[in-house]
Design a protein around this motif. Structure first.
Motif, PDB file in Angstrom:
ATOM      1  N   ASP A   8       0.805  -1.231   0.000  1.00  0.00           N
ATOM      2  CA  ASP A   8       0.000   0.000   0.000  1.00  0.00           C
ATOM      3  C   ASP A   8       0.831   1.272   0.000  1.00  0.00           C
ATOM      4  O   ASP A   8       0.577   2.205   0.754  1.00  0.00           O
ATOM      5  CB  ASP A   8      -0.973  -0.005   1.187  1.00  0.00           C
ATOM      6  N   ASP A  41      -0.663  -3.006  -4.277  1.00  0.00           N
ATOM      7  CA  ASP A  41      -0.840  -1.552  -4.300  1.00  0.00           C
ATOM      8  C   ASP A  41       0.487  -0.821  -4.128  1.00  0.00           C
ATOM      9  O   ASP A  41       0.586   0.178  -3.415  1.00  0.00           O
ATOM     10  CB  ASP A  41      -1.864  -1.100  -3.250  1.00  0.00           C
ATOM     11  N   GLY A  78      -2.226  -6.036  -5.987  1.00  0.00           N
ATOM     12  CA  GLY A  78      -3.234  -5.393  -5.159  1.00  0.00           C
ATOM     13  C   GLY A  78      -4.460  -5.050  -5.987  1.00  0.00           C
ATOM     14  O   GLY A  78      -4.573  -5.409  -7.166  1.00  0.00           O
ATOM     15  N   ASN A  79      -5.386  -4.342  -5.392  1.00  0.00           N
ATOM     16  CA  ASN A  79      -6.585  -3.946  -6.129  1.00  0.00           C
ATOM     17  C   ASN A  79      -6.333  -2.746  -7.037  1.00  0.00           C
ATOM     18  O   ASN A  79      -7.118  -2.464  -7.941  1.00  0.00           O
ATOM     19  CB  ASN A  79      -7.729  -3.635  -5.166  1.00  0.00           C
ATOM     20  N   ARG A  80      -5.216  -2.031  -6.831  1.00  0.00           N
ATOM     21  CA  ARG A  80      -4.883  -0.888  -7.681  1.00  0.00           C
ATOM     22  C   ARG A  80      -3.943  -1.257  -8.828  1.00  0.00           C
ATOM     23  O   ARG A  80      -3.949  -0.595  -9.855  1.00  0.00           O
ATOM     24  CB  ARG A  80      -4.209   0.208  -6.840  1.00  0.00           C
ATOM     25  N   HIS A 114      -2.763  -9.775  -0.506  1.00  0.00           N
ATOM     26  CA  HIS A 114      -3.030  -8.342  -0.439  1.00  0.00           C
ATOM     27  C   HIS A 114      -4.037  -8.053   0.663  1.00  0.00           C
ATOM     28  O   HIS A 114      -3.861  -7.126   1.454  1.00  0.00           O
ATOM     29  CB  HIS A 114      -3.534  -7.812  -1.783  1.00  0.00           C
ATOM     30  N   ASP A 116      -7.642  -7.845   0.095  1.00  0.00           N
ATOM     31  CA  ASP A 116      -8.970  -7.404  -0.342  1.00  0.00           C
ATOM     32  C   ASP A 116      -9.966  -8.552  -0.429  1.00  0.00           C
ATOM     33  O   ASP A 116     -11.171  -8.340  -0.243  1.00  0.00           O
ATOM     34  CB  ASP A 116      -8.895  -6.650  -1.666  1.00  0.00           C
ATOM     35  N   CYS A 119     -12.296  -8.982   2.589  1.00  0.00           N
ATOM     36  CA  CYS A 119     -13.316  -7.967   2.900  1.00  0.00           C
ATOM     37  C   CYS A 119     -14.653  -8.384   2.301  1.00  0.00           C
ATOM     38  O   CYS A 119     -15.225  -7.688   1.440  1.00  0.00           O
ATOM     39  CB  CYS A 119     -12.871  -6.604   2.382  1.00  0.00           C
ATOM     40  N   ARG A 129     -14.609  -6.567  -8.177  1.00  0.00           N
ATOM     41  CA  ARG A 129     -13.349  -7.307  -8.298  1.00  0.00           C
ATOM     42  C   ARG A 129     -13.512  -8.516  -9.214  1.00  0.00           C
ATOM     43  O   ARG A 129     -12.642  -8.807 -10.039  1.00  0.00           O
ATOM     44  CB  ARG A 129     -12.880  -7.756  -6.919  1.00  0.00           C
ATOM     45  N   HIS A 193      -1.013  -9.271   5.665  1.00  0.00           N
ATOM     46  CA  HIS A 193      -1.709  -8.659   4.526  1.00  0.00           C
ATOM     47  C   HIS A 193      -1.716  -7.153   4.660  1.00  0.00           C
ATOM     48  O   HIS A 193      -1.348  -6.581   5.690  1.00  0.00           O
ATOM     49  CB  HIS A 193      -3.146  -9.199   4.403  1.00  0.00           C
ATOM     50  N   HIS A 195      -3.966  -3.720   2.422  1.00  0.00           N
ATOM     51  CA  HIS A 195      -5.244  -3.295   1.868  1.00  0.00           C
ATOM     52  C   HIS A 195      -6.077  -2.410   2.789  1.00  0.00           C
ATOM     53  O   HIS A 195      -6.585  -1.384   2.350  1.00  0.00           O
ATOM     54  CB  HIS A 195      -6.086  -4.499   1.418  1.00  0.00           C
ATOM     55  N   THR A 196      -6.235  -2.773   4.047  1.00  0.00           N
ATOM     56  CA  THR A 196      -7.168  -2.038   4.910  1.00  0.00           C
ATOM     57  C   THR A 196      -6.565  -0.762   5.489  1.00  0.00           C
ATOM     58  O   THR A 196      -7.302   0.066   6.020  1.00  0.00           O
ATOM     59  CB  THR A 196      -7.652  -2.925   6.069  1.00  0.00           C
TER      60      THR A 196
END
Length: 240
Positions: A8, A41, A78-80, A114, A116, A119, A129, A193, A195-196
């Motif tokens: 992140d 990320d 990651g999600n990005r 990661h 995500d 969640c 996603r 991990h 992400h959060t």
């Protein structure tokens, strides 16, 4: 020696201080590590390995220098930056890992991801996603001209920011049952991990035994890493 984990950073041209801090980290603490794991990320956005963004080349060279110094570097999407591909991996020297990986470090079985996918209470995000991780859609996106990809990415980032602004922090955090199920499935007692953006080491119980969930912080105003040695697992914050 230690194994280091980060996540992140959300590197982008608009945040040069974070980039400078990361480059100092790669030339400093990371050079003393057994290995470096980047858990997603690393970049704020990624529209393809063919992007001419100078920041990407600068980061790739710094990672290559780290790898050439003898420190292996591994990356989980990651999600990005889930579109980071083999071209950038070759350029940077990083090894791409699957979304879940189990490591053996000093007698500990450690699950890394990661974060995500944990969640699960955020149903809107999980549906999004699932869509963007379809192979055909990624192939189609990467075939578009760069200027169109940039526009799409900007709209997606704006939409994500707006959507997150209306969600509670609880919904965007991990689901504890999902955590236990993942750790039980992988037969581990340690999970690391990101992400959060909620750095902490949480004790919990998995299959009737003590376990720990280690959460990395985002690189907003300071750096964050988890250092794993034979003696300890530490969450470390440090100035850029």
């Amino acid at each position: 020696m230690a194994t280091l984990f980060i996540a992140d950073l959300h590197l982008c041209a608009e945040e040069p201080a974070i980039t400078a801090g990361f480059l100092r980290f790669l030339a400093g603490d990371a050079r003393k590590a057994d290995a470096l794991y980047i858990l997603g990320d690393l970049f704020e956005a990624w529209i393809g390995d063919d992007s001419p963004e100078p920041l990407h080349r600068q980061v790739a060279q710094a990672l290559r220098d780290l790898v050439d110094s003898g420190v292996p570097c591994f990356f989980i999407h990651g999600n990005r930056d889930f579109l980071v591909g083999q071209r950038f991996a070759r350029e940077s020297g990083m090894q791409l890992l699957p979304e879940e990986q189990v490591l053996s470090i000093d007698g500990r079985r450690v699950l890394i991801m990661h974060g995500d996918t944990l969640c699960t209470d955020d149903h809107g995000y999980q549906a999004f996603r699932a869509r963007v991780h379809q192979g055909w859609l990624q192939t189609l996106f990467l075939a578009l001209p760069l200027f169109i990809r940039k526009r799409i990415a900007a709209r997606m980032r704006a939409g994500s920011k707006a959507a997150n602004g209306s969600k509670s922090m609880e919904i965007m955090d991990v689901n504890q049952q999902a955590v236990r199920e993942a750790m039980s499935r992988q037969q581990v007692r340690w999970l690391i991990h990101g992400h959060t953006h909620r750095p902490a080491i949480h004790p919990l119980e998995v299959d009737g035994e003590p376990a720990w969930r280690c959460v990395l912080g985002a690189w907003h105003r300071e750096g964050s890493m988890i250092r794993v040695t034979a003696d300890d697992v530490e969450l470390v914050a440090f100035p850029f």
